[in-house]
Design a protein around this motif. Structure first.
Motif, PDB file in Angstrom:
ATOM      1  N   GLU A 141      46.505  35.003 105.630  1.00  8.83           N
ATOM      2  CA  GLU A 141      46.932  35.223 106.684  1.00  8.83           C
ATOM      3  C   GLU A 141      46.709  36.488 107.485  1.00  8.83           C
ATOM      4  O   GLU A 141      46.147  36.414 108.758  1.00  8.83           O
ATOM      5  N   ARG A 142      46.695  37.503 106.901  1.00  4.22           N
ATOM      6  CA  ARG A 142      46.435  38.653 107.529  1.00  4.22           C
ATOM      7  C   ARG A 142      44.807  39.042 107.492  1.00  4.22           C
ATOM      8  O   ARG A 142      44.526  40.177 107.989  1.00  4.22           O
ATOM      9  N   HIS A 143      43.973  38.198 106.620  1.00  6.66           N
ATOM     10  CA  HIS A 143      42.749  38.526 106.443  1.00  6.66           C
ATOM     11  C   HIS A 143      42.491  40.001 105.903  1.00  6.66           C
ATOM     12  O   HIS A 143      41.790  40.856 106.270  1.00  6.66           O
ATOM     13  N   VAL A 144      43.077  40.190 104.766  1.00  6.81           N
ATOM     14  CA  VAL A 144      43.085  41.423 103.987  1.00  6.81           C
ATOM     15  C   VAL A 144      42.852  41.179 102.509  1.00  6.81           C
ATOM     16  O   VAL A 144      43.157  40.294 102.026  1.00  6.81           O
ATOM     17  N   GLY A 145      42.411  42.128 101.732  1.00  7.92           N
ATOM     18  CA  GLY A 145      42.055  42.157 100.441  1.00  7.92           C
ATOM     19  C   GLY A 145      43.230  42.580  99.441  1.00  7.92           C
ATOM     20  O   GLY A 145      43.017  42.712  98.378  1.00  7.92           O
ATOM     21  N   ASN A 146      44.169  43.128 100.057  1.00  6.47           N
ATOM     22  CA  ASN A 146      45.468  43.466  99.300  1.00  6.47           C
ATOM     23  C   ASN A 146      46.885  43.348 100.272  1.00  6.47           C
ATOM     24  O   ASN A 146      46.754  43.161 101.165  1.00  6.47           O
ATOM     25  N   VAL A 147      47.635  43.556  99.353  1.00 11.00           N
ATOM     26  CA  VAL A 147      49.133  43.844  99.894  1.00 11.00           C
ATOM     27  C   VAL A 147      49.680  44.794  99.310  1.00 11.00           C
ATOM     28  O   VAL A 147      49.637  44.988  98.246  1.00 11.00           O
ATOM     29  N   VAL A 148      50.495  45.773  99.906  1.00 10.56           N
ATOM     30  CA  VAL A 148      51.229  46.881  99.373  1.00 10.56           C
ATOM     31  C   VAL A 148      52.521  46.188  98.834  1.00 10.56           C
ATOM     32  O   VAL A 148      53.475  45.553  99.673  1.00 10.56           O
ATOM     33  N   VAL A 149      52.951  46.539  97.732  1.00 14.40           N
ATOM     34  CA  VAL A 149      54.269  45.963  97.233  1.00 14.40           C
ATOM     35  C   VAL A 149      55.169  46.984  97.309  1.00 14.40           C
ATOM     36  O   VAL A 149      55.120  48.172  97.140  1.00 14.40           O
ATOM     37  N   VAL A 150      56.479  46.447  98.282  1.00 11.07           N
ATOM     38  CA  VAL A 150      57.255  47.506  98.668  1.00 11.07           C
ATOM     39  C   VAL A 150      58.753  46.795  98.265  1.00 11.07           C
ATOM     40  O   VAL A 150      59.039  45.918  98.112  1.00 11.07           O
ATOM     41  N   GLU A 151      59.699  47.976  98.282  1.00 12.97           N
ATOM     42  CA  GLU A 151      61.050  47.815  97.916  1.00 12.97           C
ATOM     43  C   GLU A 151      61.867  48.529  99.083  1.00 12.97           C
ATOM     44  O   GLU A 151      61.425  49.893  99.362  1.00 12.97           O
ATOM     45  N   THR A 182      45.735  43.568  94.639  1.00 11.81           N
ATOM     46  CA  THR A 182      44.481  43.398  95.350  1.00 11.81           C
ATOM     47  C   THR A 182      43.909  41.966  94.917  1.00 11.81           C
ATOM     48  O   THR A 182      44.249  41.469  93.636  1.00 11.81           O
ATOM     49  N   ASP A 183      42.740  41.598  95.840  1.00 12.07           N
ATOM     50  CA  ASP A 183      42.214  40.344  95.442  1.00 12.07           C
ATOM     51  C   ASP A 183      41.538  40.473  93.982  1.00 12.07           C
ATOM     52  O   ASP A 183      41.584  39.728  93.213  1.00 12.07           O
ATOM     53  N   ARG A 184      40.924  41.706  93.673  1.00 11.27           N
ATOM     54  CA  ARG A 184      40.386  41.943  92.442  1.00 11.27           C
ATOM     55  C   ARG A 184      41.239  41.824  91.334  1.00 11.27           C
ATOM     56  O   ARG A 184      41.105  41.132  90.069  1.00 11.27           O
ATOM     57  N   ASP A 185      42.787  42.325  91.488  1.00  8.92           N
ATOM     58  CA  ASP A 185      43.688  42.044  90.307  1.00  8.92           C
ATOM     59  C   ASP A 185      43.972  40.587  90.233  1.00  8.92           C
ATOM     60  O   ASP A 185      44.154  40.109  89.072  1.00  8.92           O
ATOM     61  N   LEU A 186      44.050  39.758  91.420  1.00 15.53           N
ATOM     62  CA  LEU A 186      43.992  38.335  91.250  1.00 15.53           C
ATOM     63  C   LEU A 186      42.905  37.790  90.332  1.00 15.53           C
ATOM     64  O   LEU A 186      42.985  36.693  89.486  1.00 15.53           O
ATOM     65  N   ILE A 187      41.759  38.007  90.651  1.00 11.68           N
ATOM     66  CA  ILE A 187      40.446  37.464  89.904  1.00 11.68           C
ATOM     67  C   ILE A 187      40.413  37.984  88.346  1.00 11.68           C
ATOM     68  O   ILE A 187      40.439  36.871  87.596  1.00 11.68           O
ATOM     69  N   VAL A 188      40.501  39.268  88.272  1.00 13.94           N
ATOM     70  CA  VAL A 188      40.508  39.635  87.076  1.00 13.94           C
ATOM     71  C   VAL A 188      41.715  39.623  85.921  1.00 13.94           C
ATOM     72  O   VAL A 188      41.487  39.146  84.857  1.00 13.94           O
ATOM     73  N   SER A 189      43.013  39.670  86.528  1.00 16.38           N
ATOM     74  CA  SER A 189      44.057  39.433  85.662  1.00 16.38           C
ATOM     75  C   SER A 189      44.882  38.008  85.666  1.00 16.38           C
ATOM     76  O   SER A 189      45.300  37.651  84.905  1.00 16.38           O
ATOM     77  N   LEU A 235      54.733  36.128  89.040  1.00 19.63           N
ATOM     78  CA  LEU A 235      55.237  36.796  90.350  1.00 19.63           C
ATOM     79  C   LEU A 235      54.460  38.065  90.726  1.00 19.63           C
ATOM     80  O   LEU A 235      53.655  38.488  89.885  1.00 19.63           O
ATOM     81  N   VAL A 236      54.499  38.640  91.915  1.00 17.86           N
ATOM     82  CA  VAL A 236      53.600  39.858  92.064  1.00 17.86           C
ATOM     83  C   VAL A 236      53.854  40.639  91.178  1.00 17.86           C
ATOM     84  O   VAL A 236      52.848  41.555  90.841  1.00 17.86           O
ATOM     85  N   SER A 237      55.022  40.978  90.650  1.00 15.03           N
ATOM     86  CA  SER A 237      55.208  42.074  89.606  1.00 15.03           C
ATOM     87  C   SER A 237      54.520  41.890  88.457  1.00 15.03           C
ATOM     88  O   SER A 237      54.264  43.021  87.600  1.00 15.03           O
ATOM     89  N   ASP A 238      54.236  40.855  87.981  1.00 12.52           N
ATOM     90  CA  ASP A 238      53.496  40.375  86.890  1.00 12.52           C
ATOM     91  C   ASP A 238      52.020  40.972  87.033  1.00 12.52           C
ATOM     92  O   ASP A 238      51.467  41.286  85.642  1.00 12.52           O
ATOM     93  N   VAL A 239      51.317  41.063  88.094  1.00  9.04           N
ATOM     94  CA  VAL A 239      50.137  41.381  88.287  1.00  9.04           C
ATOM     95  C   VAL A 239      49.904  42.787  89.038  1.00  9.04           C
ATOM     96  O   VAL A 239      48.649  43.148  88.944  1.00  9.04           O
ATOM     97  N   MET A 240      50.768  43.038  89.920  1.00  8.09           N
ATOM     98  CA  MET A 240      50.206  44.224  90.774  1.00  8.09           C
ATOM     99  C   MET A 240      49.937  45.632  89.862  1.00  8.09           C
ATOM    100  O   MET A 240      50.332  45.685  88.742  1.00  8.09           O
ATOM    101  N   SER A 241      49.141  46.212  90.418  1.00  4.42           N
ATOM    102  CA  SER A 241      48.636  47.691  89.890  1.00  4.42           C
ATOM    103  C   SER A 241      49.866  48.725  90.403  1.00  4.42           C
ATOM    104  O   SER A 241      50.444  48.891  91.348  1.00  4.42           O
ATOM    105  N   LYS A 242      50.236  49.404  89.102  1.00  4.55           N
ATOM    106  CA  LYS A 242      51.020  50.499  89.035  1.00  4.55           C
ATOM    107  C   LYS A 242      50.901  51.526  88.135  1.00  4.55           C
ATOM    108  O   LYS A 242      50.233  51.230  87.193  1.00  4.55           O
ATOM    109  N   PRO A 243      51.112  52.861  88.176  1.00  3.84           N
ATOM    110  CA  PRO A 243      51.428  53.376  89.455  1.00  3.84           C
ATOM    111  C   PRO A 243      50.314  53.269  90.465  1.00  3.84           C
ATOM    112  O   PRO A 243      49.345  52.973  90.471  1.00  3.84           O
TER     113      PRO A 243
END
Length: 149
Positions: A29-39, A52-59, A71-79
């Motif tokens: 929807e936002r035409h972006v390759g990433n979303v920042v995960v916030v609390e 990132t889109d790369r996280d989705l492809i690779v992981s 869930l997002v938390s299962d795949v998101m990059s951190k730190p």
């Protein structure tokens, strides 16, 4: 050149508890390759990860996993490596180089999400400055020629 002057301030965000399917919908929807995960903490959006889109492809896709089951938390990059909006753009370049990332969430003085800067943003800003420098050189030459006529 300060980071806050060239970063994107309207950041695509998502909660860590959302599904990957929702995250991909936001990215599309936002035409972006990433979303920042916030609390939300004390009425401030604190950065807890980045997806990132790369996280989705690779992981997920390459690993044969089902996005519907994650869930997002299962795949998101951190730190997440971040920078302050008041820092110089070359500080962002140094962080990107040291950490091997192309995007950095930008934080305000209270540590809340204020934007995001990507390597592409820096390329564009520096290219514009180099173009201006080139124009100055051309104008100088033209001025010199006119003065000697």
């Amino acid at each position: 050149m300060r980071i806050q002057d060239i970063c994107t301030h309207h950041v695509a965000t998502i909660a860590a508890t959302e599904s990957l399917v929702e995250a991909t919908a936001v990215m599309r929807e936002r035409h972006v390759g990433n979303v920042v995960v916030v609390e939300d903490i004390d009425d401030k959006r604190k950065v807890v990860g980045i997806l990132t889109d790369r996280d989705l492809i690779v992981s997920v896709i390459a690993a044969g996993l089902s996005p519907e089951a994650l869930l997002v938390s299962d795949v998101m990059s951190k730190p997440v490596y971040c920078c302050a909006g008041t820092q110089d753009v070359f500080d962002a370049v140094a962080i990107m180089r040291e950490q091997g990332v192309r995007r950095l969430p930008v934080l305000d003085e209270q540590g809340a999400l204020a934007g995001i800067i990507a390597a592409d943003d820096i390329w564009i800003a520096l290219s514009n400055q180099l173009k201006i420098l080139g124009e100055i050189t051309v104008r100088e030459r033209i001025g010199e020629i006119k003065r000697r006529m």
